[in-house]
Scaffold this motif. Structure first.
Motif, PDB file in Angstrom:
ATOM      1  N   ILE A  56       0.966  -1.115  -0.182  1.00 48.11           N
ATOM      2  CA  ILE A  56      -0.223   0.320   0.220  1.00 48.11           C
ATOM      3  C   ILE A  56       1.145   1.374   0.265  1.00 48.11           C
ATOM      4  CG2 ILE A  56      -1.771   1.254   0.935  1.00 48.11           C
ATOM      5  CD1 ILE A  56      -2.848  -1.175   2.601  1.00 48.11           C
ATOM      6  N   GLY A  70      -2.276   8.581   3.502  1.00 48.10           N
ATOM      7  CA  GLY A  70      -2.481   8.026   4.817  1.00 48.10           C
ATOM      8  C   GLY A  70      -4.337   8.107   4.986  1.00 48.10           C
ATOM      9  N   HIS A  81      -5.452   4.601   4.349  1.00 41.15           N
ATOM     10  CA  HIS A  81      -4.743   3.198   4.427  1.00 41.15           C
ATOM     11  C   HIS A  81      -5.393   2.012   5.006  1.00 41.15           C
ATOM     12  CE1 HIS A  81      -0.429   4.933   4.642  1.00 41.15           C
ATOM     13  NE2 HIS A  81      -0.958   4.563   3.338  1.00 41.15           N
ATOM     14  N   ALA A 111      -5.773  -1.569   3.836  1.00 40.41           N
ATOM     15  CA  ALA A 111      -5.058  -3.123   4.783  1.00 40.41           C
ATOM     16  C   ALA A 111      -6.311  -3.617   4.642  1.00 40.41           C
ATOM     17  CB  ALA A 111      -5.110  -1.946   5.396  1.00 40.41           C
ATOM     18  N   CYS A 145       2.726  -1.825   4.040  1.00 41.90           N
ATOM     19  CA  CYS A 145       1.615  -0.530   5.072  1.00 41.90           C
ATOM     20  C   CYS A 145       2.214   0.633   4.672  1.00 41.90           C
ATOM     21  CB  CYS A 145       0.189  -0.708   5.795  1.00 41.90           C
ATOM     22  SG  CYS A 145      -0.786   0.879   4.854  1.00 41.90           S
TER      23      CYS A 145
END
Lengths: 384, 384, 384, 384
Positions: A83, A87, A90, A94, A106
């Motif tokens: 990833i 932000g 995420h 995830a 990530c």
């Protein structure tokens, strides 16, 4: 590229900007230099624009391109999701990837809020029970000099840690005409210098010392409060994140610490600097000279003591032996290659990679404490 | 040593330990290198022990010795009193000397409390009306590199100041068997690292930037809380001052600042370090390389920009031209010679020397705010 | 200044330009910092111009002034002659002084020719039989870092010496309009960069290694061959000395060496640099950071090895303990104070000071071999 | 990896040791970062041992493996031969490849003798007439800092070049038990430190200054004259090459130069250092800090002058803009990627790459002059 008897591991990457470029180079290189248990196969990259993601796949060496990251999760030839997006995306990606049984790498900071980071950590813990692994990409831990610093501290060479002083200094916002990108907007970036680069020095300081931050007193500042929106015209919009974040801290081991992250340190380009003083010795590091670790060993005595410049390129040094002979320097991108090598080893070994999502969550809690203290005018704020 | 047509100026010094030795060297040397308006005559030194003060006079070049500092005030051949004693004696001696019509040079910090410093400043203001001058000895202002830093800021070369990061790092207390001297007792020393060396970086930061600190948030620590009393035996007594003091600050010009003073920075011997980032450029200095000033001038552009190491030994540099050719370094003691040269010039010109007692009082107020904030757990504390 | 029970030693100095100023500061200071066996008394200075020598005496602290250096030799209150004049006068003054029973401190290079240096050395040997001492002023031996380098080599810490690379780089002649002073004329100066600064690195290299140069191959160059004569007008005269001198050498211990002295190293102000590689370790020094010695100790192993920056200001370091606490730097002039302290000790001990005139003669022979080799197009030229 | 509309260019590599590994990484990466006119395809690698060359192909990413380099020349899918073998094989392979119509990239030094280098240069000239290109791999020209140095000199920023001092310092032979490999045997390696690393500083100095070396005076030394043969037993054989080579030189522009190449500089791992002084400025570089170029611009005047540390990672810097943001360092291997990017551009443009075989031949002539001078005891030896 075939890997002899070693199994392949299919990789899908989300995002192909700066982080995507550097991750691609790491995926492409890791097998040539490290005895990794899997041969990574660069299966697909995902991005929103069809034209741009295809061009990126072509250039960066991915076999195919997708315009929806969810497509990566549905593919059987993909075992791991990398990833590389901002932000605010995420958590969704995830958690979905882990729940779909894909390993996850990530980018940092793990999330934009503690709540998101908690959810991600819970997902990682669920996944781990099924042998699915998650790692947050604090790549600076894999600078050989920083890994060597950790080794020296772990070996007791510094004694009791007294002081940490860590700075991450950049200067790309000093020009007030620099436009108002997503990185300067709280809803997308979470915070400014604090989360973007401050997160790195928090992780590095805790990693090297093996201690956690227990509380902070903080101050943040936004020097340029409005910036141009878009390219032309005279329109300006508000900067809603910090330009600089400073905080003092205490650690579980009784050390005191000073942290500073800023994008207004004119002339400092990527100066991640950390100095640690212990009862038996000291260490100093600056990423702008990333192949050097400075070590003062008090055991050598006053007459011969002094900080020595260890060029961290020897076969005995962490990661360095995999590359070139002594004195032949490594660069920024190598930290990602090291990170991926360690991740692949952890997957094969069935152990949690380091730093884990739980480590990323803990950093998130420090970031939240810094913001809370700064908002309250600097009062002492414990980290839960 | 005769001075041609220039008048003599009789000097009496109180105290003859470390500071007395270095002041003596300055008094002895200033006339040979600077066109000072007076020829200093080293008339007498005062100390409590008859034997030791006589030996000191002999060695350091003072014509006579006294066991009572008040005797110096009664002598007509003494025009100036140089105070080199611990901080708890400054107020009494300085006020008496000024009231007796003697010029005063007083070691830093000006006093142990704000109240004492206020009384001293009032005495200095009374004295100034009669042409009697008072200076506090923040000698680091007279490091040529720091004076050059001030000049560059005053000339606008740094633009708006954004960041100050100042550290004064020593390591002589890292050994827990180091005895409990007066410097570790609050009643005599006032504070620990804070007043002893933190005062210097406060003054240097304010001097270079031309800005004042408006408020602080602070943290102090005493790592070793008991130390041996006297030489033999196992007796230990409490350390009642800070080993380290850290604080964040804001300035009148809108900059943010990080300060740190410690005696536990293993391997750092006398590292008074200061870095300043402005909108147009940056400066960096470390006293352990005191002849160097590092200057980044953003006007040179990205392709040619970089911190440059100015060796501050040129004829065009502050103070340096009085000594040797370029590249022939100066040392610690020269800062005192420069200080005295400036003091003598101010006396002759009938102007207030810089730093004045009022400047010393302002530093004292910052010290008091730091202690108050640390005691209150880091809350924001304005400097009055 | 009185010296208690220690006897006085009267000093007469010839010359009061740059070297006279720095020697005066050393004579004035030595007694306050070193336990010297004599208290130096600055009796008289000699110079050709009555007005200028009187002003110099006044300023530099000499009790009287003479216009003929021979007058100093006739005075009973003068025990030591300090020669600070150009090289073409050294032989005459030094030999006369020694024959008159005066100790001599003579600036370097010892003379302008080997023949003169031989005569001076013979005079020094005659004088030594009567307890009269002679020293040549290679002051850089008394830089604490260089004295420490010598100690490390003598203690075997470097093992067998393999390489010496020594440079003395200045830049004050890069401007072609710099006038044709006596330093650029062979009859007065002997040679150019070679004798002026090359002599220092020859002495320093031999001193630190404890080895002698056995032969050389050399090259010299004069970049600007004509320069303005006097201030006004357009007249130009020929430069008759070298601007730069480079030579390779072998030593008695089997090392190879590279030397370079130049006044055309733009941006290098007084960079006396020396690096020594031995089988067990290495040293590096640069006078522009004169308080630092860089030491690599191969015994620490590859993983921890590195050049360390020893700040040569500790009590355990040569000379440094006499001055200030650790980290409080020394400057150029201190090397002369150390030199004089050692000279006074040698006189009292009845031993030959180091470097002796014989040492100065040997350096002169290396200089002569360099010039001979350069004149012959670089052929190998042994040093007798 | 496909290249859109850009044509493929098949590459065959001979040799897969250290140089083969680093060249492979460059071939693998170049397309992702540079807009090269061809997409390189890593077709085949050749090596003598079937097992080892297959393992290398696998690991380094070559599609096939050959045990005879001549097989590469017969393949139609190979357009370019990359020679990574020891120097004694360069002439045969390169000439055969060029005559077979394959472009050639050949490691340095070009050959072991001037005669071989002449034959290779003739072959390159013949090939050029048919559009077939040849380049010698002096990779250090492609260090961004060295390319920037060249640009500053070419732009006249240094004025007339006065001094070059270049050193290439390594320490891997300091241990006398290091075995007698082919690099220590004249018949295979041609020479020792001289050809291996001295060749690099000769090329770098000539490249940066744009001047050629016209003559030399030299000295070489072999410190350890016998070394263990093979692993076990006590047998020793003679070292037949130099351990260190030092020489002085003059250049076409009137500069003087000092060169030193050694494998006995304890603690120096890969210190390719070069300093250049011109009438208007100076440059300094050390490969152990390869991302930094130090530039002194005399135009800034005495009061503000100083060597500045340019971190050569800006978009405006040669090569650097293709990689990461400012302050994110590059490493050793990137120099090869840059080299290959430039080679591919030259092939497409139909121009001779730089450095050409003729450039390699000229370096070979300097090497020969150094050996001749050293053998003759240092006499002046012109470079033809």
């Amino acid at each position: 590229m075939s890997g002899g008897e070693r199994p392949a591991l299919g990789v899908g990457m989300v995002g192909h900007a700066f982080m995507g470029r550097v991750h691609s180079q790491a995926w492409r290189s890791v097998h040539a230099f490290f005895d990794v248990p899997y041969v990574p196969v660069m299966v697909a990259v995902a991005g929103r624009s069809r034209d741009r993601v295809r061009a990126a796949a072509d250039r960066l060496g991915w076999a195919s391109a997708e315009t929806d990251w969810k497509a990566l999760l549905r593919r059987d030839d993909i075992d791991l999701i990398d990833i590389c997006t901002p932000g605010d995306t995420h958590a969704e990606i995830a958690i979905a990837a882990l729940d779909a049984g894909k390993h996850v790498l990530c980018e940092k900071p793990l999330a934009n809020t503690v709540a998101e980071a908690e959810a991600m950590t819970a997902a990682a813990e669920r996944a781990a029970e099924r042998g699915v692994r998650a790692m947050v990409a604090f790549n600076y831990r894999r600078v050989p000099a920083i890994a060597l610093a950790r080794r020296l501290v772990a070996d007791g060479r510094l004694g009791a840690i007294r002081h940490v002083r860590a700075q991450y200094l950049q200067d790309w916002l000093t020009d007030p005409e620099q436009p108002l990108t997503w990185r300067l907007q709280r809803d997308k970036a979470g915070s400014g210098a604090l989360g973007d680069i401050g997160a790195h020095i928090i992780d590095a300081a805790q990693f090297i010392t093996g201690e956690r931050i227990t509380g902070v007193t903080a101050l943040t500042e936004t020097f340029v409060r409005e910036r141009p929106v878009g390219a032309g015209g005279g329109e300006r919009g508000p900067v809603t994140v910090d330009d600089a974040a400073l905080f003092l801290a205490r650690t579980t081991g009784g050390a005191v610490a000073a942290f500073e992250a800023t994008r207004f340190a004119t002339g400092r380009k990527n100066a991640l600097r950390i100095e640690i003083n212990g009862s038996k010795g000291s260490l100093a590091f600056d990423f702008e000279a990333m192949n050097e670790l400075w070590f003062h060993d008090a055991a050598l005595g006053d007459a011969e003591g002094g900080f020595r410049r260890i060029l961290v390129t020897e076969a005995d040094h962490p990661y360095a032996g995999a590359w070139w002979p002594p004195g032949h320097l490594l660069g920024y991108e190598h930290t990602f290659t090291h990170e991926i090598a360690d991740l692949l080893s952890a997957i094969a070994a069935g152990t949690d990679p380091s730093p884990s999502f739980a480590d990323g969550l803990q950093v998130q809690r420090v970031l939240a404490a810094v913001e809370a203290s700064a908002a309250a005018g600097g009062g002492w704020t414990p980290v839960p």
